[in-house]
Design a protein around this motif. Sequence first.
Motif, short mmCIF file in Angstrom:
data_model
loop_
_atom_site.label_atom_id
_atom_site.label_comp_id
_atom_site.label_asym_id
_atom_site.label_seq_id
_atom_site.Cartn_x
_atom_site.Cartn_y
_atom_site.Cartn_z
N GLN A 8 4.08 0.33 4.31
CA GLN A 8 3.47 1.53 3.91
C GLN A 8 3.13 1.36 2.44
O GLN A 8 3.94 0.91 1.74
N PRO A 50 -2.52 0.00 -1.20
CA PRO A 50 -3.36 -0.81 0.02
C PRO A 50 -4.24 -2.08 -0.76
O PRO A 50 -4.31 -3.02 -0.01
N THR A 87 -3.09 -5.64 -0.22
CA THR A 87 -3.53 -6.48 1.05
C THR A 87 -4.26 -7.77 1.07
O THR A 87 -5.15 -7.66 0.44
N THR A 98 0.14 -6.83 4.55
CA THR A 98 -0.90 -5.73 4.89
C THR A 98 -0.15 -4.53 4.37
O THR A 98 0.88 -4.24 4.81
N SER A 146 -0.57 -0.60 4.31
CA SER A 146 -1.20 0.39 5.25
C SER A 146 -0.48 1.57 5.68
O SER A 146 0.65 1.25 6.13
#
Length: 121
Positions: free
Chosen positions: A13, A87, A90, A118, A120
């Motif tokens: 996250q 983000p 990524t 990643t 997200s």
Amino acid sequence: QVQLVESGGGLVQPGGTLRLTCTASGNIFRINTMGWYRQAPGKERELVARITRDGSTNYADSVKGRFTISRDNAKKTGYLQMNSLKPEDTAVYYCNANIVPPHSVRDNLYWGKGTLVTVSS
């Protein structure tokens, strides 16, 4: 033959942390500079951070203060500690290293196959 293998990628996250590891194996006398690069979808591969054998480092402006590169020469391993992930971090992260084979004075550049990070929610 020389092989570089990255590990530690995954889904995290925003604001989270990950630690990437790059382990070299094979016919190795010495590892000079080690580096981490990344490639986001639709973008070119870019330098994230680099570390010399004696520990000198440099970072992309976008990761300064958040990422830390380190290495363990005895273990032939490099690390990328990634904090406060965003983000836009990524990407597929690749390790590379300038490696001197036995009985040689020149190094050759090797790349790993990459590990996906990643970020997200």
